[in-house]
Design a protein around this motif. Structure first.
Motif, PDB file in Angstrom:
ATOM      1  N   VAL A  22      28.338 -38.588  18.824  1.00 46.98           N
ATOM      2  CA  VAL A  22      28.355 -37.163  19.201  1.00 46.98           C
ATOM      3  C   VAL A  22      29.286 -36.386  18.292  1.00 46.98           C
ATOM      4  N   HIS A  23      30.467 -36.921  18.071  1.00 46.86           N
ATOM      5  CA  HIS A  23      31.426 -36.242  17.194  1.00 46.86           C
ATOM      6  C   HIS A  23      30.890 -36.120  15.775  1.00 46.86           C
ATOM      7  N   HIS A  24      30.170 -37.096  15.293  1.00 47.85           N
ATOM      8  CA  HIS A  24      29.624 -37.056  13.942  1.00 47.85           C
ATOM      9  C   HIS A  24      28.563 -35.972  13.810  1.00 47.85           C
ATOM     10  N   GLN A  25      27.722 -35.840  14.834  1.00 48.72           N
ATOM     11  CA  GLN A  25      26.700 -34.786  14.806  1.00 48.72           C
ATOM     12  C   GLN A  25      27.337 -33.400  14.815  1.00 48.72           C
ATOM     13  N   ASN A  26      28.339 -33.175  15.632  1.00 46.53           N
ATOM     14  CA  ASN A  26      29.036 -31.875  15.667  1.00 46.53           C
ATOM     15  C   ASN A  26      29.680 -31.556  14.316  1.00 46.53           C
ATOM     16  N   LEU A  27      30.219 -32.605  13.709  1.00 51.18           N
ATOM     17  CA  LEU A  27      30.859 -32.413  12.413  1.00 51.18           C
ATOM     18  C   LEU A  27      29.855 -31.974  11.360  1.00 51.18           C
ATOM     19  N   ASN A  28      28.669 -32.572  11.355  1.00 51.17           N
ATOM     20  CA  ASN A  28      27.635 -32.177  10.392  1.00 51.17           C
ATOM     21  C   ASN A  28      27.225 -30.726  10.578  1.00 51.17           C
ATOM     22  N   LYS A  29      27.108 -30.301  11.815  1.00 49.74           N
ATOM     23  CA  LYS A  29      26.737 -28.905  12.087  1.00 49.74           C
ATOM     24  C   LYS A  29      27.809 -27.950  11.578  1.00 49.74           C
ATOM     25  N   ARG A  30      29.071 -28.311  11.825  1.00 48.43           N
ATOM     26  CA  ARG A  30      30.162 -27.435  11.375  1.00 48.43           C
ATOM     27  C   ARG A  30      30.202 -27.335   9.843  1.00 48.43           C
ATOM     28  N   ILE A  31      30.002 -28.469   9.177  1.00 53.72           N
ATOM     29  CA  ILE A  31      30.002 -28.446   7.701  1.00 53.72           C
ATOM     30  C   ILE A  31      28.866 -27.583   7.176  1.00 53.72           C
ATOM     31  N   LEU A  32      27.674 -27.756   7.790  1.00 52.42           N
ATOM     32  CA  LEU A  32      26.507 -26.978   7.350  1.00 52.42           C
ATOM     33  C   LEU A  32      26.736 -25.479   7.543  1.00 52.42           C
ATOM     34  N   ILE A  33      27.298 -25.125   8.713  1.00 46.29           N
ATOM     35  CA  ILE A  33      27.568 -23.702   8.984  1.00 46.29           C
ATOM     36  C   ILE A  33      28.576 -23.142   7.985  1.00 46.29           C
ATOM     37  N   ALA A  34      29.630 -23.942   7.687  1.00 45.24           N
ATOM     38  CA  ALA A  34      30.656 -23.492   6.737  1.00 45.24           C
ATOM     39  C   ALA A  34      30.075 -23.285   5.344  1.00 45.24           C
ATOM     40  N   LEU A  35      29.206 -24.245   4.923  1.00 47.76           N
ATOM     41  CA  LEU A  35      28.595 -24.109   3.610  1.00 47.76           C
ATOM     42  C   LEU A  35      27.667 -22.905   3.527  1.00 47.76           C
ATOM     43  N   VAL A  36      26.885 -22.689   4.583  1.00 51.64           N
ATOM     44  CA  VAL A  36      25.976 -21.526   4.607  1.00 51.64           C
ATOM     45  C   VAL A  36      26.768 -20.232   4.557  1.00 51.64           C
ATOM     46  N   ALA A  37      27.859 -20.189   5.353  1.00 50.82           N
ATOM     47  CA  ALA A  37      28.696 -18.978   5.384  1.00 50.82           C
ATOM     48  C   ALA A  37      29.314 -18.710   4.009  1.00 50.82           C
ATOM     49  N   CYS A  38      29.827 -19.763   3.382  1.00 49.32           N
ATOM     50  CA  CYS A  38      30.430 -19.596   2.055  1.00 49.32           C
ATOM     51  C   CYS A  38      29.391 -19.140   1.029  1.00 49.32           C
ATOM     52  N   SER A  39      28.195 -19.757   1.104  1.00 53.82           N
ATOM     53  CA  SER A  39      27.143 -19.372   0.157  1.00 53.82           C
ATOM     54  C   SER A  39      26.736 -17.920   0.359  1.00 53.82           C
ATOM     55  N   ALA A  40      26.590 -17.514   1.614  1.00 56.41           N
ATOM     56  CA  ALA A  40      26.217 -16.126   1.905  1.00 56.41           C
ATOM     57  C   ALA A  40      27.286 -15.161   1.406  1.00 56.41           C
ATOM     58  N   LEU A  41      28.549 -15.559   1.625  1.00 54.83           N
ATOM     59  CA  LEU A  41      29.654 -14.726   1.165  1.00 54.83           C
ATOM     60  C   LEU A  41      29.638 -14.581  -0.352  1.00 54.83           C
ATOM     61  N   LEU A  42      29.430 -15.727  -1.029  1.00 55.14           N
ATOM     62  CA  LEU A  42      29.392 -15.702  -2.486  1.00 55.14           C
ATOM     63  C   LEU A  42      28.242 -14.836  -3.006  1.00 55.14           C
ATOM     64  N   VAL A  43      27.058 -14.987  -2.414  1.00 51.52           N
ATOM     65  CA  VAL A  43      25.896 -14.187  -2.830  1.00 51.52           C
ATOM     66  C   VAL A  43      26.148 -12.698  -2.594  1.00 51.52           C
ATOM     67  N   GLY A  44      26.752 -12.378  -1.442  1.00 51.10           N
ATOM     68  CA  GLY A  44      27.050 -10.975  -1.136  1.00 51.10           C
ATOM     69  C   GLY A  44      28.032 -10.367  -2.124  1.00 51.10           C
ATOM     70  N   VAL A  45      29.101 -11.142  -2.398  1.00 45.81           N
ATOM     71  CA  VAL A  45      30.104 -10.655  -3.340  1.00 45.81           C
ATOM     72  C   VAL A  45      29.496 -10.496  -4.725  1.00 45.81           C
ATOM     73  N   PHE A  46      28.656 -11.453  -5.118  1.00 45.87           N
ATOM     74  CA  PHE A  46      28.015 -11.388  -6.444  1.00 45.87           C
ATOM     75  C   PHE A  46      27.128 -10.151  -6.567  1.00 45.87           C
ATOM     76  N   LEU A  47      26.315  -9.911  -5.528  1.00 53.81           N
ATOM     77  CA  LEU A  47      25.445  -8.736  -5.566  1.00 53.81           C
ATOM     78  C   LEU A  47      26.252  -7.444  -5.585  1.00 53.81           C
ATOM     79  N   PHE A  48      27.339  -7.406  -4.840  1.00 55.71           N
ATOM     80  CA  PHE A  48      28.195  -6.205  -4.812  1.00 55.71           C
ATOM     81  C   PHE A  48      28.799  -5.935  -6.191  1.00 55.71           C
TER      82      PHE A  48
END
Length: 424
Positions: A47-73
């Protein structure tokens, strides 16, 4: 490159921001691996391993979105700034050219502006193709006047702008530059205005304001034989030329000697107002040197200049006297007597100018019997003084001007008030 420099700090910041998350995830993973040795907590570990994967995925998506937004700006800001800089440069260039080229702003053609070397004033540089089109390939039908190898053409640029184009001598670069220099600095109502110039291979062209009635020489000695020039108009032309010389001798700083005053260098506008042109030989008064090349046209040259090379403002006064004789008699400054002999207008006219009984007979037939004889005697006396062989006997051009102004009608710029019919 500029965009990469702007983007690099943000990328580093994003990496720094995501590093704790990844580090925490790594720590939890190690902890879970350590706990894997205990057989009693296998389900909790999953259970802990599955939660960890979700958190990593969310963090990576958030960082990528942030980077794309900053780049476009940043991309938007960079393009916006680049566009503004280009607009600013374009407006600045348009403002500079408009300020320099007010006199020919109506010409829808490519004109460049430059400064002649070590000259203070800017003049327009015309493209040769523009002059060629405006003169219909320098068609003979557009010729307004000729003087030696110099030809003046009428140039029609558009419905708002016409000008005169003079083709200068190809081997007279010094005179060409001298004229551009003087005319770009001198401003006077009786001195022609220069619009610009053109250099095309070995050819040199000067562009002047249009003088619709051409040169005084053409009016007097051309097909019309002076028929358009009445007595009052001839006096007004003489006054206009005298005003131009007075400005050069007395008011310009430094004083200038024209050195080439003649009827072909006096141009007439649509109302027969006269303006002096051709400043290729003009020089500062008193700057004469021993090796200076003699210039001018035979018939207009003062005797002391021919014999001793002595040049003063009185040399211009002598030439003015010859022009005045042309206006009076309608004759050329040098008349062809035989195939090899010429007679100067001065030597022919002088004996008759001082004899009142003979004076009317030497007048141009166009103006004969159209003036008050007292006025004729006064003009003849002025002409006689101007062409004296001794320079010291010639008057200053200012005195000449003040002698002629009272003979010109008020409506033509003089001070004469005609209150009764002209008598002859």
């Amino acid at each position: 490159m500029n965009l990469l420099v702007l983007f690099l700090p943000v990328w580093v910041l994003s990496i720094s921001f995501s590093s704790p998350i990844l580090h925490a995830a790594s720590s939890i993973s190690l902890s879970q691996n350590a706990q894997a040795e205990s057989p009693g907590i296998q389900e909790v570990r999953t259970v802990h391993h599955q939660n960890l994967n979700k958190r990593i995925l969310i963090a990576l998506v958030a960082c990528s979105a942030l980077l794309v937004g900053v780049f476009l700006f940043l991309l938007y800001v960079w393009f916006g700034r680049h566009k503004n800089l280009r607009c600013s440069k374009s407006k600045s260039q348009e403002t500079i050219e408009a300020a320099k080229g007010e006199t020919i702003s109506s010409v829808n053609a490519k004109l460049n502006y430059s400064k002649m070397a070590d000259k203070k004033s800017s003049v327009a540089i015309f493209d040769y193709q523009l002059l060629e089109a405006a003169t219909n390939s320098f068609n003979t039908s557009n010729i307004m006047g000729e003087s030696g190898s110099r030809i003046v053409y009428r140039a029609h640029f558009d419905e708002h702008f016409q000008a005169a184009v003079k083709k200068a001598d190809s081997d007279a670069d010094r005179e060409f530059e001298n004229e551009v220099s003087w005319l770009s600095k001198i401003q006077h109502q009786n001195i022609i205005k220069i619009m610009g110039y053109c250099i095309h291979g070995e050819s040199r062209f000067l562009v002047y304001e249009l003088m619709e009635n051409g040169s005084l020489e053409t009016q007097l000695h051309g097909p019309n034989r002076g028929s358009s020039l009445t007595w009052p108009l001839r006096l007004r032309i003489a006054v206009d030329v005298a005003r131009a010389l007075e400005y050069l001798h007395e008011h310009n700083n430094p004083p200038v000697v024209h050195r080439d005053l003649k009827s072909s260098n006096v141009f007439l506008d649509s109302n027969f107002n006269a303006k002096l042109s051709d400043f290729g030989f003009a020089m500062v008064l008193g700057m004469q040197h021993k090796n200076m090349k003699m210039s001018g046209t035979l018939g207009y040259l003062a005797p002391e200049y021919i014999s001793h090379g002595k040049l003063t403002d009185k040399s211009d006064v002598y030439a003015f006297g010859v022009v005045l004789l042309e206006l009076l008699t309608g004759k050329k400054p040098m008349e062809n007597m035989t195939s090899n002999q010429y007679q100067s207008l001065v030597s022919w006219a002088m004996p008759q100018l001082t004899d009142r009984s003979k004076l009317p007979s030497i007048l141009d037939p166009v103006i004969r019997d159209t003036m008050d004889l007292k006025h004729l005697y006064q003009v003849a006396a002025v002409a006689v003084l101007c062409v004296q062989s001794e320079p010291s006997y010639r008057p200053l051009i200012t005195d000449v001007l003040h002698s002629l102004i009272p003979l010109v009608p008020v409506e033509l710029g003089g001070s004469l008030r005609v209150t009764e019919p002209i008598s002859s």
